[in-house]
Design an enzyme around this catalytic site. Structure first.
Site, PDB file in Angstrom:
ATOM      1  N   ASP A 244       1.570  10.238  -6.898  1.00  0.00           N
ATOM      2  CA  ASP A 244       2.978  10.407  -6.549  1.00  0.00           C
ATOM      3  C   ASP A 244       3.877   9.199  -6.764  1.00  0.00           C
ATOM      4  O   ASP A 244       4.957   9.319  -7.328  1.00  0.00           O
ATOM      5  CB  ASP A 244       3.088  10.856  -5.093  1.00  0.00           C
TER       6      ASP A 244
ATOM      7  N   CYS B 163      -3.715  16.492  -7.599  1.00  0.00           N
ATOM      8  CA  CYS B 163      -3.852  17.838  -7.029  1.00  0.00           C
ATOM      9  C   CYS B 163      -3.282  18.902  -7.956  1.00  0.00           C
ATOM     10  O   CYS B 163      -2.235  18.722  -8.580  1.00  0.00           O
ATOM     11  CB  CYS B 163      -3.208  17.892  -5.662  1.00  0.00           C
TER      12      CYS B 163
ATOM     13  N   GLU C 147       7.223  12.174   3.493  1.00  0.00           N
ATOM     14  CA  GLU C 147       7.129  13.552   3.025  1.00  0.00           C
ATOM     15  C   GLU C 147       6.781  14.448   4.207  1.00  0.00           C
ATOM     16  O   GLU C 147       5.988  14.069   5.064  1.00  0.00           O
ATOM     17  CB  GLU C 147       6.030  13.696   1.964  1.00  0.00           C
TER      18      GLU C 147
ATOM     19  N   SER D 172       7.098  17.181   0.250  1.00  0.00           N
ATOM     20  CA  SER D 172       6.044  17.092  -0.751  1.00  0.00           C
ATOM     21  C   SER D 172       6.366  18.033  -1.901  1.00  0.00           C
ATOM     22  O   SER D 172       7.031  19.058  -1.721  1.00  0.00           O
ATOM     23  CB  SER D 172       4.708  17.487  -0.121  1.00  0.00           C
TER      24      SER D 172
END
Length: 558
Positions: free
Chosen positions: A122, A193, A446, A472
């Site tokens: 991220d 992910c 987040e 998120s």
């Protein structure tokens, strides 16, 4: 070719420097070649990073094949999934600036001629892009790639499936034994992910900007094609060095608009707004929320990758449908991209996508048959968000695109979640979570915990969630974040009271609290800023210098 590294290795006065390099084992030939810093985010904490050393070795092989000398160094990373829901999440966004700083420190101190940035996840992805823009050395970004989706009881699952399942267990809608099964199967191996969460969104946009090679965003982490891509990245950076092509030749208003168009077409994470603003800031390029909205309004939404579309499709499906070149090829059919901007793969990015179209219309729709005529993200304005707010509209249920309801006000994420789990949130409510912005959080956490809890409880299509924090990339539902100015700056969100009526109108890009200007001014006069939550360390320094989310939550220079 004149090299930056010559300042550290040529001449009698640099004999001591060469002796230190020879202590490592470098030969005179290696010392004399261009020095390519290979910044690698490998660690044993983040699943998206556990395989990055293997990719770094492939990058180094590519650099050597093309006549350069690779020199590897490390950079930190934070796993948003592991940091989620506790104090650790406050450190995630500030780490982006730290990552950019660390790459700058290593590159300048050691006189690197070029960089290959081996990254994933991220804040690491945007952090290295910010560094590339700031340093303006020839650079290529190569990501670790997405995780494959897991399989559970005949359906594809991912990390977000587990997050939402915990809410289902806590509300009695799922048995703990099924959650235990999911926990074992949802994340089957290395990679970022599996859905179009922030990590994979940024990997795709790196490709669309032109700073990553074709496939950077979608080749699964475990595929050998990813290793070949890494070798090609090592060779590509040497070609950039020979041509004198630099990141600021690539990161331009035109390339950022291309990236935004791709972002809207695939329905990327709302966090991409923060990160593209920050990358533009480092590159000295003008970009603002109004430009983002213009691109959104002009760009159709072509894909619904998890968490959108009820999680039916994942990154491997987008890759099989043609990946980002196919997305760009579809958009180019409507003239929505500039094919002339340079990139790391070719002299003009049009060479990458011209003639490419979707290979699977079920996953990536043709441009003339979109899910929506406008993009996956939307910028909202109104008296609650004078400087703007962001929503991933492609993940909002149709019935909540316009909603009017009473405010349920919380000053901490944890308090909002506790209210959800204790049954105090009712259908039609507008949950307001404030003092969670860049300065007030600090760190702009987040909020996957609240959105996943709502989904697990069956409320994600029945309530609205608004915050000056962020969500998120895995969040779904009517989740409006980045409300600016934030509460800690005295923004209108700080003045909302329990029971105030809030109207959300996504189609018309509005978010309003139904109180008149005189009452807002009365409340503003009575408001006093709360004391800082953190008074020392990284977070305290970040809170002192961070900009509004509407400017990318960047660390201001002045």
């Amino acid at each position: 070719m004149e090299l930056i590294s010559d300042t550290a290795k040529k001449g009698v006065q640099r004999a001591p420097h060469r002796s230190l390099l020879k202590a490592i084992g470098y030969t005179d030939q290696e010392i004399g070649q261009p020095w390519v810093g290979v910044a690698c985010a490998f660690n044993e904490v983040i699943p998206g990073h556990t395989h990055l050393q293997q990719l770094a070795e492939a990058v180094k092989a590519g650099v050597r094949m093309a006549g350069g000398t690779p020199m590897q160094f490390g950079i930190i990373g934070i796993c948003d999934g592991i940091a989620m829901g506790h104090a650790g999440m406050r450190y995630s966004l500030p780490s982006r600036e730290n990552i950019a700083d660390s790459v700058e420190l290593m590159a300048r101190a050691h006189a690197f001629d070029a960089l290959v940035l081996v990254t994933n996840c991220d804040k690491i992805d945007p952090g290295v892009l910010m560094a590339a823009a700031r340093l303006n050395l020839p650079a290529v970004v190569v990501s670790g790639g997405p995780m494959l989706a897991g399989r559970h009881r005949g359906r594809d699952v991912d990390f977000i499936t587990v997050m939402e399942a915990q809410g289902a267990v806590e509300s009695g809608r799922m048995e703990p034994e099924e959650l235990a099964e999911l926990e074992e199967l949802a994340c089957p191996g290395c990679g970022s992910c599996a859905g179009l969460f922030t990590a994979n969104s940024m990997n795709c946009l790196t490709e669309a900007i032109g700073m990553g090679l074709p496939g950077n965003g979608t080749i699964p982490a475990v595929h050998a094609q990813r290793l070949r891509l890494a070798k090609q990245a090592g060779m590509a950076v040497m070609e950039m060095l020979r041509k004198g092509r630099r990141p600021r030749d690539i990161i331009t208003p035109a390339s950022l608009r291309n990236a935004l168009a791709v972002d809207m077409a695939i329905g990327g994470s709302s966090n991409t707004v923060l990160h593209l603003l920050a990358i533009a800031y480092e590159a000295g390029v003008e970009l603002d929320l109004k430009t983002i909205q213009e691109v959104c309004d002009a760009t159709p939404n072509l894909a619904r990758i998890s968490p959108a579309g009820e999680g039916r499709h994942h990154m491997q499906d987008l890759h099989e449908a043609g990946g980002i070149p196919a997305v760009m090829g579809e958009l180019s059919r409507k003239g929505l991209l500039d094919p002339e901007v340079p990139c790391v793969a070719a002299d003009r990015i049009g060479e990458v996508f011209e003639g490419r179209t979707t290979l699977n219309p079920e996953v990536l729709r043709p441009v003339d048959d979109p899910y929506m005529p406008t993009g996956g993200l939307a910028i909202l304005y109104g008296n609650l968000a004078p400087e703007g707010a962001v929503v991933k509209q492609s993940a909002v249920p149709e019935n909540l695109l316009r909603h009017r309801g009473p405010a349920r006000v919380f000053d901490r994420e944890e308090d909002a979640v506790e209210a959800m789990l204790s049954g105090r949130i009712r259908e039609g409510d507008v949950i307001v979570v404030r003092y969670e912005g860049p300065r007030g959080g600090p760190g702009m956490r987040e909020m996957l915990n609240p959105t996943a809890t709502l989904a697990g409880m069956g409320l994600s299509d029945k309530v609205v969630l608004i915050t000056d924090g962020r969500f998120s990339g895995g969040s779904r539902g009517a989740a409006v974040g980045h409300v600016s100015p934030e509460a800690a700056q005295g923004g209108p969100i700080a003045l909302v009271e329990e029971g105030d009526v809030i109207e959300l109108d996504i189609k018309n890009r509005r978010i309003e609290v139904e109180i008149d200007d005189a009452e807002l001014k009365r409340r503003e006069a009575a408001w006093t800023p709360p004391p800082p939550k953190v008074s020392e360390g990284v977070l305290a320094e970040y809170a002192r210098r961070v900009s509004s989310a509407s400017r990318g939550a960047v660390r201001l220079r002045d």
